[in-house]
Enzyme design. Structure first.
Site, mmCIF file in Angstrom:
data_model
loop_
_atom_site.group_PDB
_atom_site.id
_atom_site.type_symbol
_atom_site.label_atom_id
_atom_site.label_comp_id
_atom_site.label_asym_id
_atom_site.label_seq_id
_atom_site.Cartn_x
_atom_site.Cartn_y
_atom_site.Cartn_z
ATOM 1 N N CYS A 71 0.770 -1.238 0.000
ATOM 2 C CA CYS A 71 0.000 0.000 0.000
ATOM 3 C C CYS A 71 0.808 1.299 0.000
ATOM 4 O O CYS A 71 0.716 2.098 -0.926
ATOM 5 C CB CYS A 71 -0.935 -0.019 1.201
ATOM 6 S SG CYS A 71 -1.967 1.420 1.303
ATOM 7 N N HIS A 118 -1.689 6.401 2.138
ATOM 8 C CA HIS A 118 -1.706 5.385 3.186
ATOM 9 C C HIS A 118 -2.177 6.040 4.493
ATOM 10 O O HIS A 118 -1.796 7.171 4.794
ATOM 11 C CB HIS A 118 -0.288 4.824 3.369
ATOM 12 C CG HIS A 118 -0.227 3.618 4.244
ATOM 13 N ND1 HIS A 118 -0.896 2.460 3.942
ATOM 14 C CD2 HIS A 118 0.417 3.397 5.416
ATOM 15 C CE1 HIS A 118 -0.652 1.565 4.890
ATOM 16 N NE2 HIS A 118 0.142 2.107 5.794
#
Lengths: 116, 391
Positions: free
Chosen positions: B51, B105
């Site tokens: 991610c 994120h």
């Protein structure tokens, strides 16, 4: 029209970076992940033999992968040393093997050299 | 010249398992419809199949190693204080930039520099259910709390083990869409879009979906959609012959879940349920995208809005014996990417391109489409030419 001929991706070893920054958390081995981590480590040790080095394999190893229209080519090397020699190659031919089931790097040294 | 709005749809952990990409099982009518009106990229790849590095790369237009973000624990802004993100750059060109859901994120969202305003927070939002982060069912909330407390007691609050101490891998409660976070965030984005439509400024609206990331949780109606679907599991249970031992992992992410065995095989019945759960959350996200696009249309903005839909990376659903992302293989690095622009030629709409593109290319592409300069720090290459000549 000219277009780019490769897409690049990378991933560090071991694939545990979702939960552990560098250096890999020592405590991780005491969690329920410990045996899984050792299982992966054993596989790498078996494959790498004398080249096995915990610091390298836990903290400094990166897989750099290149996808061309036909191939996926991956180089595993110490990412902290730009001059370090690769320790492992992976090569997959998407024309004949779209699921990447067989690494053909050893059978194609010239192609590996060209892609490298 | 009126600058186009930009709707930037980010999806977490979505592999190209969509009808538009040829999936025979995924129920994704809204993303398929978007593909029918835009250009679908068959060969789009992320820069790292995890991610934070993937998203930091997308949003800065730089590759993971350039910005030194190769894992989930480094904040790109700490390491690159002067780098200009895509929304930050668009602000200087007069854009209003705002997001709902997950674009960066979590925890590394660059609030001060990237976003010119907060998402909608008017009265209607107060009528929405209290924001739920996670499970709706009380028993699952309790399992999560208990497991988490055990981990914290054992390792401490700040231990780098935030993946441990999880609840069940999936939950499908009989609850409305906005009981789960993606539904709530979609409503937030729609209200924000309506608000921004009243302004003179063009907007960059990021709508980031948390699913199909684990846990696979969504309203039951999406699970029920797959009741009669014959879900086939992969027949590739091993890694590549002669492949790199360090290229594979032990499905850590899935195994952290309470109802998944820590070691050993995932039984076939459980694997089928996991695949069904993954697909159900894909359909849940698809339905929210449908709501967003419908609202855009109703607001009369569709004709002047660029829509870019992408996922941060793919996902192994048992492929190569792995459940999760975090590899360099095709299944983890190939992503869905669909782009629709207001002035796209009719001949291009609904077509597919096999040209290689990378997610790092999205930043310069949007700059070009918006008529904005491309910062020197950007390492991607605009794929704007493909939008008129996909072959």
């Amino acid at each position: 029209m000219e277009w780019k001929t490769a897409a690049f991706t990378q991933f560090p070893s071991p694939a545990l970076r979702e939960w552990a920054a560098n250096p890999l958390s020592k405590g991780m081995r005491e969690t329920s992940f410990g045996p899984l981590l050792e299982e992966v480590e054993d596989r790498i040790k078996k494959q790498q033999g004398d080249k096995w080095n915990r610091d390298l394999f836990e903290n400094r190893l990166m897989g750099y992968s290149m996808r061309t229209s036909q191939y996926r080519f991956t180089v595993w090397k110490d990412y902290t040393d730009t001059k370090a020699k690769p320790i492992f190659f992976e090569l997959y031919d998407h024309q004949s093997d779209p699921k990447e089931t067989v690494n053909i790097a050893n059978d194609n040294p010239n192609l590996v050299a060209q892609l490298l | 010249i009126e600058k186009p709005n930009i709707l930037f749809i980010a999806i977490d952990d979505l592999r190209p398992e969509l009808g538009a990409y040829g999936s025979e099982v995924a129920i994704t009518p809204n993303m398929d419809a978007l593909a029918a009106e835009g250009l679908l990229f068959n060969n789009a790849y992320c820069q790292e199949a995890i991610c934070s590095p993937s998203r930091a790369s997308v949003m800065t237009g730089a590759r993971p190693e350039t910005i030194n973000v190769i894992e989930n624990f480094s904040y790109f802004r700490d390491l690159n204080p002067d780098i200009v993100t895509l929304p930050q750059h668009l602000q200087t060109a007069g854009y209003e930039t705002v997001y709902a859901g997950k674009i960066f994120h979590p925890g590394y969202t660059d609030e001060e520099l990237s976003w010119s305003r907060k998402a909608y927070s008017g009265p209607k939002v107060e009528e929405m259910p209290e924001r739920v982060r996670g499970y709706v069912l009380a028993e699952n909330q309790e399992i999560f709390r208990k497991n988490r407390a055990e981990v914290i007691a054992k390792y401490g609050e700040n231990a780098p083990r935030n993946g441990l101490g999880k609840g069940p891998a999936y939950e499908f409660a009989d609850a409305p869409d906005n009981s789960y976070e993606d539904g709530h965030n979609t409503e937030l984005a729609i209200e924000t879009m309506k608000e921004m439509a009243q302004n003179d400024k063009p907007f960059f609206l990021g709508l980031g979906f948390l699913k199909p990331h684990l846990e696979w949780i969504a309203p039951k109606k999406y699970w029920d959609m797959y009741e009669d679907v014959d879900l086939q599991l992969t027949d590739q249970h091993e890694g590549p012959v002669n492949g790199a031992a360090m290229g594979l992992h032990a499905s850590f992410e899935l195994r952290a879940r309470a109802d998944i065995p820590n070691y050993g095989d995932i039984e076939e019945e459980q694997a089928k349920n996991l695949k069904r759960a993954y697909l159900a959350t894909v359909s849940y996200v698809d339905a929210q995208i449908g709501k967003m696009l419908k609202a855009l249309e109703e607001e009369g903005l569709r004709d002047n809005t660029i829509i870019m839909l992408w996922s941060d990376h793919g996902w192994h659903l048992g492929d190569m014996g792995i459940w999760g992302k975090a590899t360099n293989y095709e299944i983890a690095t190939r992503v869905p990417l669909i782009v629709s622009t207001p002035n796209m030629p009719d001949a291009v709409r609904g077509s597919k391109t096999n040209a290689l593109v990378e997610l790092v290319d999205m930043y310069p592409t949007l700059c070009e489409l918006a008529g904005v300069s491309i910062p020197e720090s950007v390492e991607g290459q605009s794929f704007k030419p493909l939008l008129t000549n996909p072959n």
